[in-house]
Write an enzyme that holds these catalytic residues in place. Structure first.
Site, PDB file in Angstrom:
ATOM      1  N   THR A   1       8.531  -1.650   3.686  1.00  0.00           N
ATOM      2  CA  THR A   1       7.668  -1.297   2.562  1.00  0.00           C
ATOM      3  C   THR A   1       8.040  -2.122   1.333  1.00  0.00           C
ATOM      4  OG1 THR A   1       7.098   0.354   0.878  1.00  0.00           O
ATOM      5  CG2 THR A   1       9.112   0.774   2.062  1.00  0.00           C
TER       6      THR A   1
ATOM      7  N   ASN B   1       7.634   5.534   4.764  1.00  0.00           N
ATOM      8  CA  ASN B   1       8.017   6.950   4.807  1.00  0.00           C
ATOM      9  C   ASN B   1       7.147   7.786   5.742  1.00  0.00           C
ATOM     10  OD1 ASN B   1      10.329   7.153   3.193  1.00  0.00           O
ATOM     11  ND2 ASN B   1       9.098   6.886   1.343  1.00  0.00           N
TER      12      ASN B   1
ATOM     13  N   GLY C   1       3.430   0.600  -6.640  1.00  0.00           N
ATOM     14  CA  GLY C   1       4.482   1.619  -6.583  1.00  0.00           C
ATOM     15  C   GLY C   1       3.968   2.883  -7.238  1.00  0.00           C
TER      16      GLY C   1
ATOM     17  N   ARG D   1      -0.819 -11.972 -27.652  1.00  0.00           N
ATOM     18  CA  ARG D   1      -1.331 -10.695 -27.127  1.00  0.00           C
ATOM     19  C   ARG D   1      -0.214  -9.880 -26.480  1.00  0.00           C
ATOM     20  NH1 ARG D   1      -6.458 -13.282 -23.916  1.00  0.00           N
ATOM     21  NH2 ARG D   1      -8.051 -12.854 -25.484  1.00  0.00           N
TER      22      ARG D   1
ATOM     23  N   ARG E   1       1.363  -7.712  -1.450  1.00  0.00           N
ATOM     24  CA  ARG E   1       1.676  -7.405  -0.045  1.00  0.00           C
ATOM     25  C   ARG E   1       1.272  -8.539   0.889  1.00  0.00           C
ATOM     26  NH1 ARG E   1      -0.523  -1.559   0.543  1.00  0.00           N
ATOM     27  NH2 ARG E   1      -1.609  -2.466   2.305  1.00  0.00           N
TER      28      ARG E   1
ATOM     29  N   ASP F   1       7.693  -0.956  -1.452  1.00  0.00           N
ATOM     30  CA  ASP F   1       8.132   0.039  -2.442  1.00  0.00           C
ATOM     31  C   ASP F   1       9.651   0.257  -2.431  1.00  0.00           C
ATOM     32  OD1 ASP F   1       5.491   0.338  -3.059  1.00  0.00           O
ATOM     33  OD2 ASP F   1       5.232   2.284  -2.094  1.00  0.00           O
TER      34      ASP F   1
HETATM   35  O1  F6P Z   1       3.143   1.700   0.285  1.00  0.00           O
HETATM   36  C1  F6P Z   1       2.929   0.423  -0.163  1.00  0.00           C
HETATM   37  C2  F6P Z   1       1.798   0.367  -1.170  1.00  0.00           C
HETATM   38  O2  F6P Z   1       1.487  -0.983  -1.417  1.00  0.00           O
HETATM   39  C3  F6P Z   1       2.042   1.092  -2.485  1.00  0.00           C
HETATM   40  O3  F6P Z   1       2.826   0.367  -3.392  1.00  0.00           O
HETATM   41  C4  F6P Z   1       0.642   1.305  -2.983  1.00  0.00           C
HETATM   42  O4  F6P Z   1       0.599   2.379  -3.878  1.00  0.00           O
HETATM   43  C5  F6P Z   1      -0.108   1.596  -1.702  1.00  0.00           C
HETATM   44  O5  F6P Z   1       0.630   0.998  -0.659  1.00  0.00           O
HETATM   45  C6  F6P Z   1      -1.512   1.069  -1.665  1.00  0.00           C
HETATM   46  O6  F6P Z   1      -2.097   1.499  -0.482  1.00  0.00           O
HETATM   47  P1  F6P Z   1      -3.435   0.929   0.169  1.00  0.00           P
HETATM   48  O7  F6P Z   1      -3.122  -0.422   0.746  1.00  0.00           O
HETATM   49  O8  F6P Z   1      -3.773   1.896   1.226  1.00  0.00           O
HETATM   50  O9  F6P Z   1      -4.424   0.811  -0.938  1.00  0.00           O
END
Ligand code: F6P
Length: 358
Positions: A136, A114, A181, A173, A286, A138
């Site tokens: 992304t 974005n 996200g 548990r 990621r 997200d």
């Molecule tokens: O925008 C992708 C994302 O992985 C989000 O899900 C997460 O909140 C953010 O980036 C984490 O960002 P950074 O890698 O800068 O810690």
């Protein structure tokens, strides 16, 4: 004269960036051969601002289909600071325009989420020829049904939830899995459903801890002595939903929490007596190689961007709409985001499966 095409990757990385770069590059070489020169810009808009770029060779785009990360490097360069002159006295927008000109670019491909698209739109309005590509985990870019990186992250988060099941069951548990996200719950919702989570909490749908605990106890009454919660990092309770993010964070800090997940775990333990643990897969979501789905999507998006270059169709971003690859106007999508709407089919699926949404 050779067409000079710049490429940059900006914002948080995700699997599929290299596959998309490769898709665009190979399709450009296939159609234009010697008549195209690709210029790689280092670390996203930061490289564009500081003139960190180089002419790339076709062999640099081979062998990168399965590689995670980005061969170009990436950086978060916040959109809100683009027009702000910092201590370095650099006028970022003017510098980007100057470097675009110095590189002799005919157009620039901007791969990102974005924030990247907001800056892409700004540059387009400033007269540069821009094509965006939606990346992304997200999955929250407006105007596209899916972004590359999302499905790989769903696979990874699902695997985490799968593995958590056995240990949750042996120890009887509750396990709270924190899924990435901050604003959008797509990743939590999809991996929660795919991994068979019992409770799914997303930012778009504030939870009540009483409902969460009732769901845990309902399962216990059915003889199921463990529960799995998939919780988005941006999840909030109904009280917090009424206040601004800044105040929310301040209140949490005061109570000794930085995120919702640990607090949820403590509350479940106190209210139900179930021993509860938190698992944070974090940036693993990621990392690594893109899934087959994302490789296909990245290749579709990349080749489509190459087609747009050929047609000199600029000021747009590539998107998937009802199973068709299309080009959306940057001005139409920039600054908007795609969150999980109330009434979305997947929420209905979850409810019908007896999954608590808090
Ligand atoms: O925008 C992708 C994302 O992985 C989000 O899900 C997460 O909140 C953010 O980036 C984490 O960002 P950074 O890698 O800068 O810690």
């Amino acid at each position: 004269m050779k067409k000079r095409v710049g490429i940059l990757t900006s914002g948080g990385d995700c699997p599929g960036l290299n596959a998309t770069i490769r898709g665009a590059a190979k399709a450009l070489y296939e159609r234009m051969g010697e008549d195209v020169q690709i210029i790689g810009i280092r670390d996203g808009y930061s490289g564009l601002i500081h003139g960190d770029w180089r002419e790339m060779q076709p062999n640099e785009f081979s062998g990168i289909l399965t590689m995670g990360g980005t061969i170009l490097g990436t950086k978060r360069t916040p959109f809100k600071l683009m027009r702000v002159i910092g201590d370095d006295q650099v006028d970022k927008v003017a510098a980007m325009k100057k470097n675009y000109k110095e590189m002799g670019l005919d157009c620039l491909l901007c791969l990102g989420g974005n924030g990247t698209h907001k800056t892409a739109n700004l540059l387009s309005k400033e007269g540069l020829n821009i094509i965006g590509l939606p990346k992304t985990i997200d999955n929250d870019i407006y105007g596209t049904d899916v972004t590359f990186g999302f499905h790989t992250a769903v696979d990874i988060a699902t695997e985490v939830i799968d593995r958590i099941h056995t240990t949750a069951s042996s120890h009887r548990r509750c396990m709270v899995v924190e899924i990435m996200g901050n604003k959008a719950g797509w990743l939590t919702l999809y991996s929660g459903v795919a991994g068979g989570a019992d409770i799914i909490l997303i930012p778009e749908h504030p939870y009540s801890i009483d409902n969460v605990c009732a769901a845990v106890e309902r399962r216990a009454a059915q003889g199921k002595n463990f529960s799995i919660l998939a919780v988005a990092e941006g999840a909030m309770d109904t009280e917090e939903a009424r206040i601004k993010r800044k105040e929310r964070m301040a209140r949490r800090k005061e109570a000794g929490y930085t995120n919702a997940t640990q607090r949820i775990a403590d509350q479940i333990e106190a209210m139900t007596g179930f021993e509860t643990r938190v698992c944070v897969p974090g940036h693993m979501q990621r990392g690594g190689s893109p899934s087959a789905y994302d490789r296909v999507l990245a290749t579709q998006f990349g080749t489509y961007a190459a087609k747009l270059v050929e047609q000199e169709h600029y000021g747009v971003t590539v998107a998937m709409h009802n199973n068709h690859i299309v080009a959306n106007e940057l001005s139409e999508i920039a600054g908007k985001s795609r969150l999980v709407p109330e009434g979305h089919g997947m929420l209905d699926v979850a409810r019908r499966m007896g999954i608590s949404l808090g």
